[in-house]
Design an enzyme around this catalytic site. Structure first.
Site, short mmCIF file in Angstrom:
data_model
loop_
_atom_site.label_atom_id
_atom_site.label_comp_id
_atom_site.label_asym_id
_atom_site.label_seq_id
_atom_site.Cartn_x
_atom_site.Cartn_y
_atom_site.Cartn_z
N LYS A 191 -28.72 -9.66 20.51
CA LYS A 191 -27.81 -9.33 21.62
C LYS A 191 -26.98 -8.06 21.37
CE LYS A 191 -27.38 -14.03 23.42
NZ LYS A 191 -26.48 -15.08 23.91
N ASP A 238 -23.56 -14.83 30.20
CA ASP A 238 -23.09 -16.10 29.63
C ASP A 238 -21.79 -16.56 30.29
OD1 ASP A 238 -25.22 -16.50 27.91
OD2 ASP A 238 -24.26 -15.48 26.23
#
Ligand code: ATR
Length: 281
Positions: A69, A105
């Protein structure tokens, strides 16, 4: 560009554990989209080359999971505000030849609570987040954006709690897990963002004495679906929300960008994911 239907992927190392193919393939079938979604197991040293080769391979974008990420954030030509704030990208897409990245998220976390416990914000006074890892970062940022006066980050390692609380700006408060009893009676929402409670890991082992009846309790862990924390809160009569919906909702923006259809998180999709958890927990 190669011709043919659009392809997307999930990039991880390892990637076997990812449930993203299950989610996106369900949506491809449901909406009759001519496209593909595949796991891509890519070593850290090969990550940049793989992503730079998207267009040449007919890939329109993808999800990014552990450990890529931060590397994805470093590669993008432009980061959405969510990704810029967190320094991490979980959704990549190409737009006019440029690589763009977002972090969904926080969207997934909020949508899960909005769906699972209407009014969960209470007075938007105090939110408590246990843990200070990657998942906690997204949650803390999202809670501050939702307007909580205080986002209290409690973690075993104090220095990490401080760094994560800083993502909530002036609302951020850092502490140790020992501070929980002090904050608990003031909480509108309590979130477990540690890995504790997950099958194969230790239990969280926090007591909920002092928790008000109206406080919503959410666990990001979804294997098992009902963690010890949620069982404890439910036994007290509190509303609880498990972590599976966050996984399902964070996938929505990516699918829409790659395939042009905004997908719905339905009971049918949830049942598929639950069956998958039960067969390969
Ligand atoms: P993720 O990306 O899923 O958030 P992570 O970055 O490894 O995972 O973060 C795991 C979180 O669980 C951290 O807050 C970690 O606490 P530390 O920062 O002190 O390491 C917490 N955690 C994991 N195992 C723990 C344990 N046995 N006791 C207390 N906290 C634990």
């Amino acid at each position: 560009m190669t011709g043919g239907p659009p392809r997307a992927c999930v990039l991880g190392w390892p990637v076997r554990q990812s449930r993203s193919p299950l989610i996106h393939r369900h949506w491809l079938a449901t909406y009759g989209v001519d496209g593909a979604y595949d796991p891509a197991e890519v070593r850290p040293e090969d990550f940049a080359a793989f992503v730079r080769g998207f267009a040449a391979s007919g890939i329109v974008g993808g999800n990014v999971t552990v450990p890529h990420k931060e590397a994805a954030f470093a590669l993008v030509d432009e980061a959405a505000p969510s990704a810029a704030a967190l320094g991490a990208v979980n959704t990549l897409w190409l737009e006019s030849g440029r690589l763009l990245g977002a972090n969904t998220d926080g969207i997934g976390f909020l949508a899960n609570l909005d769906e699972g416990a209407r009014g969960w914000e209470g007075e938007r006074s105090v939110a408590i987040v246990l843990g200070a890892g990657g998942a906690a970062r997204a949650v803390v940022h999202a809670l501050a954006e939702r307007g909580f006066d205080k986002v209290v980050v409690l973690n075993r390692t104090a220095s990490k709690a401080e760094a994560v609380a800083a993502l909530a700006g002036r609302a951020g408060v850092a502490g140790g897990v020992d501070d929980l009893p002090r904050w608990l009676p003031r909480a509108d929402v309590l979130v477990n963002a540690t890995s504790l409670g997950m099958a194969g890991k230790g239990t969280l082992g926090v007591g909920l004495a002092g928790l008000r009846g109206g406080t919503v309790v959410n666990d990001l862990v979804y294997v098992p679906l009902e963690t010890e924390l949620l069982a404890q809160a439910r036994a007290r009569g509190n509303r609880v929300v498990d972590g599976l919906g966050m996984l399902l909702h964070q996938a929505v923006p990516g699918f829409e960008r790659w395939f042009g259809v905004r997908p719905a998180v339905t009971p049918e999709l949830r049942a598929l994911a639950v069956a998958d958890i039960e067969t390969r927990a």
